[in-house]
Design an enzyme around this catalytic site. Structure first.
Site, PDB file in Angstrom:
ATOM      1  N   GLY A  90     -17.731  10.574 -12.424  1.00 41.63           N
ATOM      2  CA  GLY A  90     -17.419   9.398 -12.874  1.00 41.63           C
ATOM      3  C   GLY A  90     -16.047   8.639 -12.382  1.00 41.63           C
ATOM      4  N   SER A 122     -18.623  14.884  -7.548  1.00 40.49           N
ATOM      5  CA  SER A 122     -17.802  13.535  -7.436  1.00 40.49           C
ATOM      6  C   SER A 122     -16.503  13.688  -7.798  1.00 40.49           C
ATOM      7  CB  SER A 122     -18.669  12.428  -8.309  1.00 40.49           C
ATOM      8  OG  SER A 122     -18.292  11.299  -7.906  1.00 40.49           O
ATOM      9  N   ALA A 123     -16.046  13.190  -9.181  1.00 41.85           N
ATOM     10  CA  ALA A 123     -14.701  13.130  -9.667  1.00 41.85           C
ATOM     11  C   ALA A 123     -14.716  14.686 -10.042  1.00 41.85           C
ATOM     12  CB  ALA A 123     -14.760  12.241 -10.777  1.00 41.85           C
ATOM     13  N   HIS A 159     -18.636  11.768  -1.670  1.00 43.36           N
ATOM     14  CA  HIS A 159     -19.237  10.505  -1.509  1.00 43.36           C
ATOM     15  C   HIS A 159     -18.919   9.960   0.003  1.00 43.36           C
ATOM     16  CE1 HIS A 159     -20.942   9.947  -5.414  1.00 43.36           C
ATOM     17  NE2 HIS A 159     -19.840  10.272  -5.954  1.00 43.36           N
ATOM     18  N   GLU A 194     -22.674  12.620   0.601  1.00 42.27           N
ATOM     19  CA  GLU A 194     -23.551  12.814  -0.529  1.00 42.27           C
ATOM     20  C   GLU A 194     -24.762  13.855   0.141  1.00 42.27           C
ATOM     21  OE1 GLU A 194     -25.065   9.033  -1.984  1.00 42.27           O
ATOM     22  OE2 GLU A 194     -22.994   8.661  -2.933  1.00 42.27           O
TER      23      GLU A 194
END
Length: 238
Positions: A90, A122-123, A159, A194
């Site tokens: 997020g 991700s985060a 990413h 990714e």
């Protein structure tokens, strides 16, 4: 890091995959049948309860039981008692701000350094590094510090892609990371595209995926091959 067990995933999807589908196997290998504490603080456009439910649904086929930290009366105690810790993606700035607000930086560090598995994407991967200064996210909120969990001695860029659409005249990802290198030349940045991940087990780190990753350091871009042992980057930056 002598007991650390980490899985740092670039993303929750790869290509047109279902949510968390590319992550199921590596997550299950690390924490199948475990009761996992999920931290949904990177979620901004959905409630924490909805985010936790989404992750629980995706992982249920692998017999992984998810409990959201938002239900805990004492979040720090929940971390200390967790069989595994999972942090979703997020907004990285919001995630880190919430960890500071609830005084959870040190409890997470203590748990992971004692051997509690840590899974992030991700985060959730970004905050495992030294700081969040190489995130791709918009700073929608200001945390007390950009200093992150420091579970690994380098920066992360999930990413990762250096694609530049035709007619786009903004900076590429490589140009942005070069800006960081200009200020911090001796601090490695591990960039994971990714569908790829870093698997850390004690003093060993393996780059997992079918496409190359990269390390940016001292003005250079070094390639990581699929399944490469890259434990050298676990050494503290000089």
């Amino acid at each position: 890091m002598n007991s650390a067990q980490l899985l740092l995933l670039s993303s929750s999807r790869a290509g047109q995959s279902d949510y968390l589908a590319p992550c199921l196997e590596p997550i299950a290998n690390l924490c199948e049948t475990r009761k996992v504490l999920f931290i949904p603080y990177a979620g901004v456009t959905m409630s924490y309860a909805d985010y936790t439910a989404k992750v629980a649904t995706a992982l249920k086929p692998r017999n992984i039981h998810i409990v959201g930290i938002e239900t805990a009366a004492d979040p720090a105690r929940a971390i200390a008692e967790a069989e595994a810790i999972m942090v979703g993606g997020g907004n990285t700035f919001h995630l880190l701000q919430q960890l500071y607000q609830f005084n959870l930086i040190e409890p997470i560090q203590a748990a992971v350094n004692s051997g509690t598995p840590y899974i992030g994407w991700s985060a959730g991967s970004n905050i495992a590094g030294l700081s969040i200064r190489t995130t791709n996210d918009m700073p929608i909120i200001e945390p007390p510090s950009f200093a992150a969990l420091e579970l690994v001695p380098f920066q992360l860029n999930p990413h990762y892609t250096d694609y530049q659409p035709p007619g786009f005249h903004g900076e590429t990802r490589d140009q942005r990371l070069a800006e960081f290198m200009a200020l911090e030349p001796s601090t490695p940045i591990v960039a994971i595209p990714e569908g790829t991940a870093l698997r850390i087990s004690k003093q060993t780190m393996t780059y997992q995926g079918n496409t190359p990753g990269f390390v940016f350091l001292n003005g250079e871009k070094l390639e990581l091959s699929p399944q490469q042992d890259c434990s050298q980057w676990l050494k503290a930056a000089s």
